[in-house]
Scaffold this motif. Structure first.
Motif, PDB file in Angstrom:
ATOM      1  N   TYR A   8       7.496  43.532  37.746  1.00  0.00           N
ATOM      2  CA  TYR A   8       7.412  44.988  37.721  1.00  0.00           C
ATOM      3  C   TYR A   8       6.045  45.354  38.287  1.00  0.00           C
ATOM      4  CZ  TYR A   8       7.098  49.791  36.187  1.00  0.00           C
ATOM      5  OH  TYR A   8       6.940  51.156  36.168  1.00  0.00           O
ATOM      6  N   ASN A   9       6.008  46.281  39.266  1.00  0.00           N
ATOM      7  CA  ASN A   9       4.779  46.685  39.952  1.00  0.00           C
ATOM      8  C   ASN A   9       4.480  48.148  39.662  1.00  0.00           C
ATOM      9  OD1 ASN A   9       4.386  44.294  42.145  1.00  0.00           O
ATOM     10  ND2 ASN A   9       6.541  44.699  41.777  1.00  0.00           N
ATOM     11  N   GLU A  10       3.225  48.441  39.427  1.00  0.00           N
ATOM     12  CA  GLU A  10       2.793  49.811  39.129  1.00  0.00           C
ATOM     13  C   GLU A  10       1.581  50.145  40.000  1.00  0.00           C
ATOM     14  OE1 GLU A  10       3.200  53.418  37.489  1.00  0.00           O
ATOM     15  OE2 GLU A  10       4.459  51.762  36.797  1.00  0.00           O
ATOM     16  N   ASP A  11       1.565  51.347  40.569  1.00  0.00           N
ATOM     17  CA  ASP A  11       0.471  51.795  41.429  1.00  0.00           C
ATOM     18  C   ASP A  11      -0.698  52.291  40.571  1.00  0.00           C
ATOM     19  OD1 ASP A  11      -1.225  52.955  43.289  1.00  0.00           O
ATOM     20  OD2 ASP A  11       0.406  53.853  44.447  1.00  0.00           O
ATOM     21  N   PHE A  12      -1.887  51.681  40.761  1.00  0.00           N
ATOM     22  CA  PHE A  12      -3.097  52.061  40.026  1.00  0.00           C
ATOM     23  C   PHE A  12      -4.176  52.615  40.952  1.00  0.00           C
ATOM     24  CE2 PHE A  12      -1.200  49.081  37.015  1.00  0.00           C
ATOM     25  CZ  PHE A  12      -1.343  49.790  35.831  1.00  0.00           C
ATOM     26  N   THR A  13      -3.784  53.058  42.133  1.00  0.00           N
ATOM     27  CA  THR A  13      -4.743  53.544  43.118  1.00  0.00           C
ATOM     28  C   THR A  13      -5.556  54.719  42.584  1.00  0.00           C
ATOM     29  OG1 THR A  13      -3.232  52.842  44.860  1.00  0.00           O
ATOM     30  CG2 THR A  13      -4.973  54.377  45.484  1.00  0.00           C
ATOM     31  N   ASP A  14      -4.893  55.718  42.025  1.00  0.00           N
ATOM     32  CA  ASP A  14      -5.594  56.909  41.527  1.00  0.00           C
ATOM     33  C   ASP A  14      -6.470  56.609  40.316  1.00  0.00           C
ATOM     34  OD1 ASP A  14      -4.424  58.394  43.523  1.00  0.00           O
ATOM     35  OD2 ASP A  14      -2.755  59.070  42.262  1.00  0.00           O
ATOM     36  N   GLU A  15      -6.006  55.726  39.431  1.00  0.00           N
ATOM     37  CA  GLU A  15      -6.762  55.401  38.222  1.00  0.00           C
ATOM     38  C   GLU A  15      -8.110  54.759  38.534  1.00  0.00           C
ATOM     39  OE1 GLU A  15      -3.614  55.163  38.636  1.00  0.00           O
ATOM     40  OE2 GLU A  15      -2.533  55.669  36.806  1.00  0.00           O
ATOM     41  N   PHE A  16      -8.205  54.058  39.657  1.00  0.00           N
ATOM     42  CA  PHE A  16      -9.448  53.404  40.041  1.00  0.00           C
ATOM     43  C   PHE A  16     -10.200  54.178  41.126  1.00  0.00           C
ATOM     44  CE2 PHE A  16      -7.261  49.917  37.979  1.00  0.00           C
ATOM     45  CZ  PHE A  16      -8.283  49.318  37.264  1.00  0.00           C
ATOM     46  N   GLY A  17      -9.722  55.364  41.498  1.00  0.00           N
ATOM     47  CA  GLY A  17     -10.402  56.200  42.481  1.00  0.00           C
ATOM     48  C   GLY A  17     -10.453  55.592  43.867  1.00  0.00           C
ATOM     49  N   ILE A  18      -9.444  54.846  44.238  1.00  0.00           N
ATOM     50  CA  ILE A  18      -9.405  54.199  45.552  1.00  0.00           C
ATOM     51  C   ILE A  18      -8.963  55.227  46.595  1.00  0.00           C
ATOM     52  CG2 ILE A  18      -8.276  52.397  46.916  1.00  0.00           C
ATOM     53  CD1 ILE A  18      -8.070  50.795  44.280  1.00  0.00           C
ATOM     54  N   THR A  19      -9.744  55.345  47.680  1.00  0.00           N
ATOM     55  CA  THR A  19      -9.448  56.348  48.703  1.00  0.00           C
ATOM     56  C   THR A  19      -8.824  55.740  49.958  1.00  0.00           C
ATOM     57  OG1 THR A  19     -11.706  56.176  49.561  1.00  0.00           O
ATOM     58  CG2 THR A  19     -11.267  57.906  47.919  1.00  0.00           C
ATOM     59  N   GLU A  20      -8.997  54.439  50.165  1.00  0.00           N
ATOM     60  CA  GLU A  20      -8.385  53.766  51.308  1.00  0.00           C
ATOM     61  C   GLU A  20      -7.546  52.606  50.797  1.00  0.00           C
ATOM     62  OE1 GLU A  20     -10.819  52.699  54.582  1.00  0.00           O
ATOM     63  OE2 GLU A  20     -12.091  54.460  54.373  1.00  0.00           O
ATOM     64  N   GLY A  21      -6.328  52.496  51.315  1.00  0.00           N
ATOM     65  CA  GLY A  21      -5.427  51.456  50.854  1.00  0.00           C
ATOM     66  C   GLY A  21      -4.861  51.823  49.488  1.00  0.00           C
ATOM     67  N   TYR A  22      -4.200  50.889  48.868  1.00  0.00           N
ATOM     68  CA  TYR A  22      -3.710  51.134  47.521  1.00  0.00           C
ATOM     69  C   TYR A  22      -3.653  49.849  46.717  1.00  0.00           C
ATOM     70  CZ  TYR A  22       0.947  49.905  49.416  1.00  0.00           C
ATOM     71  OH  TYR A  22       2.000  49.275  50.011  1.00  0.00           O
ATOM     72  N   LEU A  23      -3.697  50.002  45.392  1.00  0.00           N
ATOM     73  CA  LEU A  23      -3.779  48.887  44.460  1.00  0.00           C
ATOM     74  C   LEU A  23      -2.565  48.888  43.541  1.00  0.00           C
ATOM     75  CD1 LEU A  23      -5.599  46.581  43.220  1.00  0.00           C
ATOM     76  CD2 LEU A  23      -6.395  48.337  41.618  1.00  0.00           C
ATOM     77  N   LEU A  24      -1.875  47.759  43.490  1.00  0.00           N
ATOM     78  CA  LEU A  24      -0.750  47.584  42.575  1.00  0.00           C
ATOM     79  C   LEU A  24      -1.111  46.575  41.501  1.00  0.00           C
ATOM     80  CD1 LEU A  24       2.402  47.262  44.893  1.00  0.00           C
ATOM     81  CD2 LEU A  24       1.538  49.295  43.737  1.00  0.00           C
ATOM     82  N   GLY A  25      -0.765  46.900  40.263  1.00  0.00           N
ATOM     83  CA  GLY A  25      -0.814  45.922  39.191  1.00  0.00           C
ATOM     84  C   GLY A  25       0.606  45.441  38.965  1.00  0.00           C
ATOM     85  N   TYR A  26       0.770  44.213  38.543  1.00  0.00           N
ATOM     86  CA  TYR A  26       2.123  43.700  38.333  1.00  0.00           C
ATOM     87  C   TYR A  26       2.154  42.694  37.190  1.00  0.00           C
ATOM     88  CZ  TYR A  26       0.471  39.788  41.244  1.00  0.00           C
ATOM     89  OH  TYR A  26      -0.236  38.736  41.760  1.00  0.00           O
ATOM     90  N   ALA A  27       3.331  42.553  36.604  1.00  0.00           N
ATOM     91  CA  ALA A  27       3.574  41.565  35.560  1.00  0.00           C
ATOM     92  C   ALA A  27       5.030  41.154  35.655  1.00  0.00           C
ATOM     93  CB  ALA A  27       3.277  42.143  34.182  1.00  0.00           C
ATOM     94  N   GLY A  28       5.312  39.910  35.318  1.00  0.00           N
ATOM     95  CA  GLY A  28       6.690  39.465  35.434  1.00  0.00           C
ATOM     96  C   GLY A  28       6.961  38.132  34.779  1.00  0.00           C
ATOM     97  N   VAL A  29       8.172  37.657  35.033  1.00  0.00           N
ATOM     98  CA  VAL A  29       8.642  36.381  34.498  1.00  0.00           C
ATOM     99  C   VAL A  29       9.285  35.592  35.632  1.00  0.00           C
ATOM    100  CG1 VAL A  29       9.018  37.263  32.163  1.00  0.00           C
ATOM    101  CG2 VAL A  29      10.883  37.327  33.820  1.00  0.00           C
ATOM    102  N   GLY A  30       9.401  34.303  35.424  1.00  0.00           N
ATOM    103  CA  GLY A  30      10.030  33.471  36.431  1.00  0.00           C
ATOM    104  C   GLY A  30      10.352  32.102  35.899  1.00  0.00           C
ATOM    105  N   GLY A  31      10.826  31.268  36.795  1.00  0.00           N
ATOM    106  CA  GLY A  31      11.118  29.882  36.477  1.00  0.00           C
ATOM    107  C   GLY A  31      10.394  28.986  37.458  1.00  0.00           C
TER     108      GLY A  31
END
Length: 194
Positions: A92-115
């Motif tokens: 699952y990916n979430e956009d954190f660009t605004d929370e960190f005040g990023i003006t160029e590009g964008y930042l995603l946080g993610y968490a998940g499961v796998g095998g």
């Protein structure tokens, strides 16, 4: 090899509906070539193939002692080789660009499961006093570990370049070979977006 082909057959229909795909190199545990694609705005799938790190010396010593070639066999050492890893996961990916005040590009946080499945060739050296008190014998075994993993991280996408960089940390738990054995994993990497 059959499992790899089966995984590719299962993922091909999923990948045809993908919105954005990227391929790159993951430096860490495991060292892998990674392919990631988004299913929608928030969910992504990733497949990795590469070289896993070996476990500790105590791990292999215990493995030998739990499965000795004979009752008089005494562990003398080991070496490892042919280390291989395959991962399949969803995040699952979430956009954190605004929370960190990023003006160029964008930042995603993610968490998940796998095998994850890992294979290591282990060459054991041992002595057996019932056969010969001075001879060192050898035995080759393949150590296969399989189990789930949980992970989390962040990736940054550049505005002007078709690449992203990422860093993550995760935890792998063995279900096969040594049930419940935990292994901390982490990596940094870069992917080319196409």
């Amino acid at each position: 090899m059959k499992k790899l082909i089966l995984m590719m057959i299962v993922l091909i229909p999923v990948l045809t509906f993908a919105q954005e795909s990227s391929v790159g190199l993951r430096l860490g545990e495991p060292l892998s070539i990674t392919y990631k694609t988004f299913l929608d705005e928030n969910f992504s799938v990733e497949g990795m193939i590469g070289r896993a790190g070996v476990n500790s010396a105590q791990y292999y010593r215990r493995s030998f002692e739990n499965n000795r070639p004979s009752s008089n066999a005494f562990y003398a050492g080991h070496s490892t080789g042919n280390v291989f890893s395959i991962n399949a996961r969803i995040a699952y990916n979430e956009d954190f660009t605004d929370e960190f005040g990023i003006t160029e590009g964008y930042l995603l946080g993610y968490a998940g499961v796998g095998g994850q499945i890992r294979s290591v060739r282990v060459n054991y050296a041992y002595t057996d006093s019932s056969i010969s008190p001075t001879t060192v014998f050898g035995e080759n075994r393949t150590n296969i570990d399989f189990g789930p993993e949980v992970f989390g991280g962040a990736e940054y996408y550049f505005d002007d370049l078709p690449i992203n960089v990422f860093a993550e940390v995760g935890l792998f738990m063995e279900l096969l070979d040594r049930f419940g054995h935990l292994r901390l994993q982490g990596a940094i990497g870069v992917r080319y977006i196409f």
